[in-house]
Design a protein around this motif. Structure first.
Motif, PDB file in Angstrom:
ATOM      1  N   TRP A   1     -21.529  11.675 -25.600  1.00 30.11           N
ATOM      2  CA  TRP A   1     -21.153  10.894 -24.420  1.00 30.11           C
ATOM      3  C   TRP A   1     -21.255  11.790 -23.203  1.00 30.11           C
ATOM      4  O   TRP A   1     -20.976  12.988 -23.280  1.00 30.11           O
ATOM      5  CB  TRP A   1     -19.714  10.384 -24.584  1.00 30.11           C
ATOM      6  N   VAL A   2     -21.683  11.211 -22.081  1.00 28.15           N
ATOM      7  CA  VAL A   2     -21.752  11.931 -20.815  1.00 28.15           C
ATOM      8  C   VAL A   2     -21.095  11.060 -19.747  1.00 28.15           C
ATOM      9  O   VAL A   2     -21.461   9.883 -19.590  1.00 28.15           O
ATOM     10  CB  VAL A   2     -23.205  12.241 -20.409  1.00 28.15           C
ATOM     11  N   GLY A   3     -20.126  11.621 -19.048  1.00 26.41           N
ATOM     12  CA  GLY A   3     -19.462  10.899 -17.958  1.00 26.41           C
ATOM     13  C   GLY A   3     -20.279  10.976 -16.684  1.00 26.41           C
ATOM     14  O   GLY A   3     -21.357  11.581 -16.645  1.00 26.41           O
ATOM     15  N   PRO A   4     -19.770  10.393 -15.616  1.00 28.09           N
ATOM     16  CA  PRO A   4     -20.495  10.418 -14.341  1.00 28.09           C
ATOM     17  C   PRO A   4     -20.537  11.824 -13.746  1.00 28.09           C
ATOM     18  O   PRO A   4     -19.651  12.630 -13.978  1.00 28.09           O
ATOM     19  CB  PRO A   4     -19.693   9.468 -13.446  1.00 28.09           C
ATOM     20  N   LYS A   5     -21.579  12.070 -12.971  1.00 26.46           N
ATOM     21  CA  LYS A   5     -21.717  13.352 -12.284  1.00 26.46           C
ATOM     22  C   LYS A   5     -20.601  13.479 -11.252  1.00 26.46           C
ATOM     23  O   LYS A   5     -20.280  12.533 -10.543  1.00 26.46           O
ATOM     24  CB  LYS A   5     -23.069  13.430 -11.579  1.00 26.46           C
ATOM     25  N   ARG A   6     -20.014  14.681 -11.193  1.00 26.85           N
ATOM     26  CA  ARG A   6     -18.998  14.986 -10.196  1.00 26.85           C
ATOM     27  C   ARG A   6     -19.283  16.378  -9.642  1.00 26.85           C
ATOM     28  O   ARG A   6     -19.711  17.255 -10.369  1.00 26.85           O
ATOM     29  CB  ARG A   6     -17.606  14.944 -10.824  1.00 26.85           C
ATOM     30  N   SER A   7     -19.041  16.570  -8.363  1.00 23.73           N
ATOM     31  CA  SER A   7     -19.227  17.876  -7.729  1.00 23.73           C
ATOM     32  C   SER A   7     -17.904  18.363  -7.175  1.00 23.73           C
ATOM     33  O   SER A   7     -17.122  17.572  -6.646  1.00 23.73           O
ATOM     34  CB  SER A   7     -20.252  17.791  -6.595  1.00 23.73           C
ATOM     35  N   PHE A   8     -17.671  19.663  -7.308  1.00 22.20           N
ATOM     36  CA  PHE A   8     -16.433  20.257  -6.832  1.00 22.20           C
ATOM     37  C   PHE A   8     -16.746  21.416  -5.909  1.00 22.20           C
ATOM     38  O   PHE A   8     -17.602  22.251  -6.211  1.00 22.20           O
ATOM     39  CB  PHE A   8     -15.603  20.767  -8.015  1.00 22.20           C
ATOM     40  N   SER A   9     -16.046  21.472  -4.800  1.00 17.60           N
ATOM     41  CA  SER A   9     -16.146  22.623  -3.906  1.00 17.60           C
ATOM     42  C   SER A   9     -15.280  23.724  -4.476  1.00 17.60           C
ATOM     43  O   SER A   9     -14.129  23.483  -4.848  1.00 17.60           O
ATOM     44  CB  SER A   9     -15.671  22.264  -2.498  1.00 17.60           C
ATOM     45  N   VAL A  10     -15.836  24.911  -4.564  1.00 18.21           N
ATOM     46  CA  VAL A  10     -15.085  26.043  -5.093  1.00 18.21           C
ATOM     47  C   VAL A  10     -15.166  27.201  -4.113  1.00 18.21           C
ATOM     48  O   VAL A  10     -16.147  27.368  -3.406  1.00 18.21           O
ATOM     49  CB  VAL A  10     -15.610  26.485  -6.479  1.00 18.21           C
ATOM     50  N   ALA A  11     -14.114  27.972  -4.079  1.00 16.27           N
ATOM     51  CA  ALA A  11     -14.072  29.146  -3.211  1.00 16.27           C
ATOM     52  C   ALA A  11     -14.607  30.346  -3.972  1.00 16.27           C
ATOM     53  O   ALA A  11     -14.686  30.338  -5.194  1.00 16.27           O
ATOM     54  CB  ALA A  11     -12.645  29.402  -2.751  1.00 16.27           C
ATOM     55  N   SER A  12     -14.962  31.363  -3.234  1.00 21.35           N
ATOM     56  CA  SER A  12     -15.472  32.593  -3.825  1.00 21.35           C
ATOM     57  C   SER A  12     -14.756  33.761  -3.173  1.00 21.35           C
ATOM     58  O   SER A  12     -14.335  33.664  -2.017  1.00 21.35           O
ATOM     59  CB  SER A  12     -16.981  32.680  -3.568  1.00 21.35           C
ATOM     60  N   ALA A  13     -14.628  34.859  -3.897  1.00 23.43           N
ATOM     61  CA  ALA A  13     -13.983  36.048  -3.335  1.00 23.43           C
ATOM     62  C   ALA A  13     -14.767  36.583  -2.140  1.00 23.43           C
ATOM     63  O   ALA A  13     -14.206  37.193  -1.242  1.00 23.43           O
ATOM     64  CB  ALA A  13     -13.847  37.127  -4.402  1.00 23.43           C
ATOM     65  N   SER A  14     -16.085  36.332  -2.128  1.00 23.81           N
ATOM     66  CA  SER A  14     -16.920  36.856  -1.053  1.00 23.81           C
ATOM     67  C   SER A  14     -17.169  35.846   0.058  1.00 23.81           C
ATOM     68  O   SER A  14     -17.901  36.130   0.991  1.00 23.81           O
ATOM     69  CB  SER A  14     -18.255  37.328  -1.627  1.00 23.81           C
ATOM     70  N   GLY A  15     -16.604  34.654  -0.040  1.00 20.36           N
ATOM     71  CA  GLY A  15     -16.836  33.671   1.019  1.00 20.36           C
ATOM     72  C   GLY A  15     -16.489  32.267   0.586  1.00 20.36           C
ATOM     73  O   GLY A  15     -15.708  32.070  -0.346  1.00 20.36           O
ATOM     74  N   PRO A  16     -17.106  31.279   1.249  1.00 16.15           N
ATOM     75  CA  PRO A  16     -16.718  29.894   1.019  1.00 16.15           C
ATOM     76  C   PRO A  16     -17.127  29.317  -0.339  1.00 16.15           C
ATOM     77  O   PRO A  16     -16.615  28.290  -0.733  1.00 16.15           O
ATOM     78  CB  PRO A  16     -17.426  29.141   2.151  1.00 16.15           C
ATOM     79  N   GLY A  17     -18.017  29.954  -1.061  1.00 17.61           N
ATOM     80  CA  GLY A  17     -18.419  29.432  -2.369  1.00 17.61           C
ATOM     81  C   GLY A  17     -19.447  28.340  -2.217  1.00 17.61           C
ATOM     82  O   GLY A  17     -20.421  28.499  -1.511  1.00 17.61           O
ATOM     83  N   GLY A  18     -19.227  27.202  -2.839  1.00 17.48           N
ATOM     84  CA  GLY A  18     -20.177  26.100  -2.753  1.00 17.48           C
ATOM     85  C   GLY A  18     -19.760  24.991  -3.683  1.00 17.48           C
ATOM     86  O   GLY A  18     -18.651  24.980  -4.213  1.00 17.48           O
ATOM     87  N   LYS A  19     -20.682  24.056  -3.895  1.00 17.20           N
ATOM     88  CA  LYS A  19     -20.398  22.930  -4.784  1.00 17.20           C
ATOM     89  C   LYS A  19     -20.971  23.195  -6.161  1.00 17.20           C
ATOM     90  O   LYS A  19     -22.077  23.694  -6.292  1.00 17.20           O
ATOM     91  CB  LYS A  19     -20.992  21.649  -4.210  1.00 17.20           C
ATOM     92  N   LYS A  20     -20.183  22.841  -7.172  1.00 15.58           N
ATOM     93  CA  LYS A  20     -20.633  22.954  -8.556  1.00 15.58           C
ATOM     94  C   LYS A  20     -20.677  21.542  -9.141  1.00 15.58           C
ATOM     95  O   LYS A  20     -19.636  20.907  -9.260  1.00 15.58           O
ATOM     96  CB  LYS A  20     -19.688  23.827  -9.374  1.00 15.58           C
ATOM     97  N   PRO A  21     -21.859  21.065  -9.489  1.00 18.33           N
ATOM     98  CA  PRO A  21     -21.953  19.734 -10.088  1.00 18.33           C
ATOM     99  C   PRO A  21     -21.841  19.808 -11.602  1.00 18.33           C
ATOM    100  O   PRO A  21     -22.273  20.776 -12.228  1.00 18.33           O
ATOM    101  CB  PRO A  21     -23.342  19.265  -9.678  1.00 18.33           C
TER     102      PRO A  21
END
Length: 187
Positions: free
Chosen positions: A131-151
């Motif tokens: 089974w696969v649920g719907p795609k979701r993206s999360f904003s994450v922080a990084s020690a070196s800066g703002p990070g980004g989105k992880k889908p």
């Protein structure tokens, strides 16, 4: 998880009674967290105050048959090669979702790498994605800066392997970014 919280689009709602689960394939880490949490009455989680009522250490299931079905309650994130069909690298950081061409291969390698890291039998197999649920993206922080989105997407998978390896994976999670809460396997 806050089952009585009113849902809000784009954020995790946190209101009322809830449960926070932390996991590690290393029992000494779990014991350390449990001991520390028993001494702390409140955790500051962003703007939310989490009042601790009780702490329970839970053992991973034994998986004595050498087979397991895992369903995640948070999305599984997985990086791929970033290469196109001709083998040319087209993206530096390419995330792939379950069902995409490289996902099974990279998930299989991730499972084996986790087992090897823990000194366990690395002969673990991703037998089926059920089974696969719907795609979701999360904003994450990084020690070196703002990070980004992880889908990613929640999944249900069937695995086979040594019972100890399956128990460790159950406690660790599926995919990458497990320390950030991705790929958490439900009970």
């Amino acid at each position: 998880m806050f089952p009585k919280a009113r849902r809000q689009r784009g954020v995790y709602a946190s209101d009322g009674p809830g449960v926070i689960e932390l996991g590690s394939p290393l029992p000494s880490v779990v014991e350390g967290w449990a001991a520390a949490l028993r001494e702390i009455p409140v955790i500051g989680w962003g703007a939310t105050a989490l009042f601790i009522d009780r702490v329970v250490a839970v053992e991973a299931p034994p998986f004595t048959s050498g087979r397991a079905t895992f369903r995640t309650v948070t999305p599984v994130v997985m990086k791929s090669s970033g290469r196109d069909d001709s083998g040319t690298r087209v993206r530096r950081q390419a995330w792939c979702l379950p069902g995409e061409p490289e996902w099974d291969v990279y998930m299989q390698a991730n499972l084996r790498r986790k087992a090897e890291t823990l000194g366990l039998d690395p002969d673990v197999s991703l037998d089926e994605v059920r089974w696969v649920g719907p795609k979701r993206s999360f904003s994450v922080a990084s020690a070196s800066g703002p990070g980004g989105k992880k889908p990613g997407a929640c999944v249900e998978v069937a695995l086979s392997g040594a019972p100890e390896t399956l128990s460790a994976i159950h406690s660790w999670g599926l995919g990458q970014a497990n320390a950030a809460g991705m790929g958490w396997i439900g009970a």
